[in-house]
Write an enzyme that holds these catalytic residues in place. Structure first.
Site, PDB file in Angstrom:
ATOM      1  N   VAL A 199      -4.353   1.811 -36.799  1.00 47.28           N
ATOM      2  CA  VAL A 199      -5.480   2.018 -37.707  1.00 47.28           C
ATOM      3  C   VAL A 199      -5.050   1.920 -39.167  1.00 47.28           C
ATOM      4  O   VAL A 199      -5.806   1.425 -40.017  1.00 47.28           O
ATOM      5  CB  VAL A 199      -6.172   3.377 -37.422  1.00 47.28           C
ATOM      6  CG1 VAL A 199      -5.227   4.540 -37.700  1.00 47.28           C
ATOM      7  CG2 VAL A 199      -7.449   3.525 -38.228  1.00 47.28           C
TER       8      VAL A 199
ATOM      9  N   CYS B 223      14.655  -0.831 -38.627  1.00 47.96           N
ATOM     10  CA  CYS B 223      13.582  -1.818 -38.503  1.00 47.96           C
ATOM     11  C   CYS B 223      13.017  -2.169 -39.871  1.00 47.96           C
ATOM     12  O   CYS B 223      12.794  -3.345 -40.185  1.00 47.96           O
ATOM     13  CB  CYS B 223      12.488  -1.267 -37.593  1.00 47.96           C
ATOM     14  SG  CYS B 223      11.156  -2.434 -37.257  1.00 47.96           S
TER      15      CYS B 223
ATOM     16  N   CYS C 191       9.022   3.010 -30.840  1.00 45.14           N
ATOM     17  CA  CYS C 191       8.124   2.011 -30.253  1.00 45.14           C
ATOM     18  C   CYS C 191       8.674   1.360 -29.002  1.00 45.14           C
ATOM     19  O   CYS C 191       7.929   1.038 -28.079  1.00 45.14           O
ATOM     20  CB  CYS C 191       7.761   0.954 -31.297  1.00 45.14           C
ATOM     21  SG  CYS C 191       9.134  -0.108 -31.814  1.00 45.14           S
TER      22      CYS C 191
END
Length: 384
Positions: free
Chosen positions: A35, A124, A220
């Site tokens: 979102v 990352c 993740c």
């Protein structure tokens, strides 16, 4: 729901600090499918600028399919594409799985194998998310690269500064300490001044299908939260059994099924009873496959050496604080030696600090501003 004032073109454009009128600019938005980045894309579209969304596919598409609240795989890529379609903007997906595996996942496994505590989200951001996205955005002729991170970019006397988010519960500045000065000049963080509740309201007002999507949880590429399983699969030698040893007395207290199951500061899962006081993991001798335990006082450290340091802007002589975990409160510190440009630096804590583990990042602040940080390489224990 009535449209938010931030979805008015002028207000939306102000969030991106564009160098020219919005209708003459191009904004590249990093879209994970969540979102936050979707709202950034909606705000960018409302500004009147040309907007291009980019999603990096970072890990196995199939492993995360159907998992809501992940990042950059499976349904999340589909969500990013649907949002782009809704907004009428271009959207591209780039396969960066090989680079992500090498730079982030392999490094994650190696750190655990070495008895360290990795922070893959920082790796990352240092690698695939920022370095590669920057190159793409510049190749596309973008005026800026916008992300959904909860941090603020503030113009100071010496140029762009990185500040903590207004909402302390959402602040992500810990994960962005390695941002360079040049990167910061090009980056935009439109959500840094907003609470999460308002971001969701913006998503609903814009008609985004992922307005109620859960926030990302855990790492993740570890769908079920079982980090050791991932490491064991990649580095089977990390599951070699060994001894659990009292760090002060040298007494063997038990056996373990691999150092990859332990991190400094851990109390649960030791399976050793009959001790006069609670014991914690205070160190890991990965080479000898030994887990060192001791009472909580043995977790206290007086200083830490950090390496691969990055500095953002000038460093004042006083008033410095540091965080050694993302959710920790900043504590007063002093720096010994040079800081930045990759050189090693010693952080000295004003009071004993607990749970400081090699492999974690130490991020340095002055007030709300991030001045940089580095990877914790070793610590100085306060007491034996």
């Amino acid at each position: 729901m009535p449209e938010s004032r931030l979805l008015e073109p002028a207000a939306a454009a102000d969030l991106f600090d564009l160098p020219r009128p919005a209708n003459e600019c191009r904004i590249v938005v990093a879209m994970s499918g969540g979102v936050d980045s979707s709202v950034v894309a909606a705000l960018a579209a409302k500004s009147g600028a040309e907007v291009i969304g980019i999603t990096l596919q970072l890990y196995d598409y199939g492993a995360a399919t159907g998992r809501k609240g992940a990042c950059c795989a499976g349904d999340d890529i589909a969500d990013a594409r649907a949002v782009a379609d809704r907004l009428g903007i271009a959207h591209y997906v780039y396969d960066h799985e090989s680079a992500f595996r090498e730079d982030v996942v392999e490094a994650f496994a190696d750190e655990y194998l070495a008895g360290r505590t990795p922070v893959p989200c920082i790796r990352c951001n240092m690698g695939p998310k920022f370095t590669d996205l920057f190159a793409m955005a510049r190749e596309l002729g973008a005026d800026c690269l916008a992300t959904g991170h909860y941090v603020r970019r503030v113009m100071g006397p010496a140029g762009s500064e990185l500040h903590r988010a207004v909402d302390p519960a959402r602040d992500q500045s810990y994960f962005l300490y390695a941002t360079t000065q040049d990167q910061l000049a090009y980056l935009r963080f439109p959500l840094g001044g907003l609470p999460k509740a308002e971001v969701r309201e913006l998503a609903e007002a814009a008609g985004l299908r992922n307005a109620a999507k859960p926030d990302s949880q855990d790492i993740c590429f570890v769908p079920d939260g079982d980090y050791a399983k991932i490491v064991k699969k990649m580095r089977p030698e990390g599951a070699a059994p060994g001894e659990i040893v009292h760090a002060a007395t040298g007494e063997v207290l038990g056996k373990h099924q691999g150092v990859i199951h332990y991190t400094v500061g851990q109390r649960r899962g030791l399976d050793i009873g009959g001790q006069p006081e609670p014991l914690y993991v205070v160190g890991i001798d990965a080479e000898a496959a030994r887990v060192l335990v001791g009472p909580k006082r043995m977790l206290a450290v007086s200083s830490a050496t950090i390496i691969e340091t990055n500095r953002i802007g000038p460093v004042p002589d006083a008033g410095l604080t540091a965080k050694v975990r993302s959710m920790a409160k900043p504590v007063p510190v002093t720096l010994e030696g040079s800081f930045g440009d990759g050189v090693s630096t010693t952080i000295r804590f004003a009071q004993p600090e607990f749970g400081v583990a090699p492999g974690q990042a130490a991020v340095i602040y002055v007030g709300e501003r991030v001045i940089g940080g580095g990877w914790i390489d070793e610590t100085e224990r306060l007491t034996a």
